[in-house]
Enzyme design. Structure first.
Site, PDB file in Angstrom:
ATOM      1  N   TYR A 156       5.141  -4.579   2.130  1.00 48.80           N
ATOM      2  CA  TYR A 156       4.558  -3.281   1.766  1.00 48.80           C
ATOM      3  C   TYR A 156       4.483  -3.130   0.240  1.00 48.80           C
ATOM      4  CZ  TYR A 156       4.113   1.872   1.819  1.00 48.80           C
ATOM      5  OH  TYR A 156       3.699   3.177   1.639  1.00 48.80           O
ATOM      6  N   LYS A 160       1.162  -2.645  -2.089  1.00 43.66           N
ATOM      7  CA  LYS A 160       0.975  -1.441  -2.908  1.00 43.66           C
ATOM      8  C   LYS A 160       0.873  -1.788  -4.401  1.00 43.66           C
ATOM      9  CE  LYS A 160       0.790   1.451   0.442  1.00 43.66           C
ATOM     10  NZ  LYS A 160      -0.446   2.208   0.691  1.00 43.66           N
TER      11      LYS A 160
END
Ligand code: NAP
Length: 248
Positions: A156, A160
């Site tokens: 993640y 990002k």
């Protein structure tokens, strides 16, 4: 004052959570809304109705942001039905958290496809109309985790952080055409994504936030409105941390 009167916004992943909050705020401000989702048909129908009550055009599209061709079809459909694309909010995202020791290849790839490749897909798809119009605002929903990393979220965090590099490059490439691109890095925002977390973990997090609370979807919608509207015409290539002071 309606800050987005007559503009058309595409918001990915708006059937719930942050995307839904943004869609409602943008509709209140006069924008026509084309939003996407993956599987929440009923919620999407309800949101269409809720948005239409503001007297704007609203339509939900079942469109997987991770698929390149689907993004092209979506942009074509939106141009046909709405006539312009002024704002793109790349909000669709997922988590598949695990320590690296236990993280499988599939969980890495899926997070990258939905969180990062989607941004490439959608940005490419809206490029032509925005270049023709010589205006546009693109907002990418990153995360504080993309800025500072987080144990158990390597996939993640990488996705990002990738969005931030993409944002800055897009801003550099398209600035001369009056197309702006910025990222928002939300901190801990209370949505369905976070509702499943252990309350003890949530308390630990909120205690460590200077403003002593999790953020609301409205907090992110307000920042998105600023970046979408003409209130921010001289702002591009930036990461706006909306995190209650977690990042300084
Ligand atoms: P959420 O409540 O889980 O909602 C995710 C939305 O994305 C849903 O509308 C979902 O549609 C849609 N979606 C998922 N995969 C998709 C795909 N492949 N194509 C199109 N739509 C897809 O998430 P959230 O908490 O609102 O988060 C929204 C964004 O903010 C994400 O990018 C997230 O990483 C970021 N963010 C959230 C927080 C937080 O604390 N909540 C913090 C930092 C950043 P369905 O309903 O059909 O599944």
């Amino acid at each position: 004052m309606s800050l987005l009167q007559g503009k058309t916004a595409i918001i990915t992943g708006a059937s719930r959570g942050i995307g839904k909050g943004i869609a409602i705020e943008f509709a209140k401000q006069g924008a026509n809304i084309a939003f996407t989702y993956l599987s929440s048909d009923q919620k999407a129908k309800e949101l269409e109705q809720e948005l239409s009550a503001f007297g704007i055009n609203a339509k939900g599209f079942k469109s997987d942001a991770s698929i390149f061709d689907s993004a092209q079809v979506l942009a074509d459909d939106v141009m046909k039905e709405f006539g312009s694309i002024d704002v793109l909010v790349n909000n669709a995202g997922i988590t598949k958290d695990n320590l690296l020791m236990r993280m499988g290849e599939e969980d890495f790839d899926r997070v990258m496809e939905i969180n990062l490749k989607s941004v490439f897909n959608l940005t490419k798809a809206v490029l032509r109309p925005m270049l023709k119009q010589r205006s546009g605002s693109i907002i990418n929903m990153s995360s504080v985790v993309g800025v500072k990393g987080n144990a158990g979220q390597a996939n993640y965090a990488a996705s990002k952080a990738g969005m931030i590099g993409f944002t800055k490059s897009t801003a550099l490439e398209l600035g001369s055409r009056n197309i702006r691109c910025n990222a928002i890095a939300p901190g801990f925002i209370e949505t369905e994504m976070t509702a499943s977390l252990d309350p003890a973990i949530v308390k630990g997090w909120t205690d460590s936030i200077p403003l002593k609370r999790g953020g609301s979807t409205q907090d992110i919608a307000n920042a998105s409105l600023f970046l979408a509207s003409d209130m921010s015409t001289y702002i591009s290539g930036q990461v706006l941390n909306v995190c209650g002071g977690m990042l300084t």
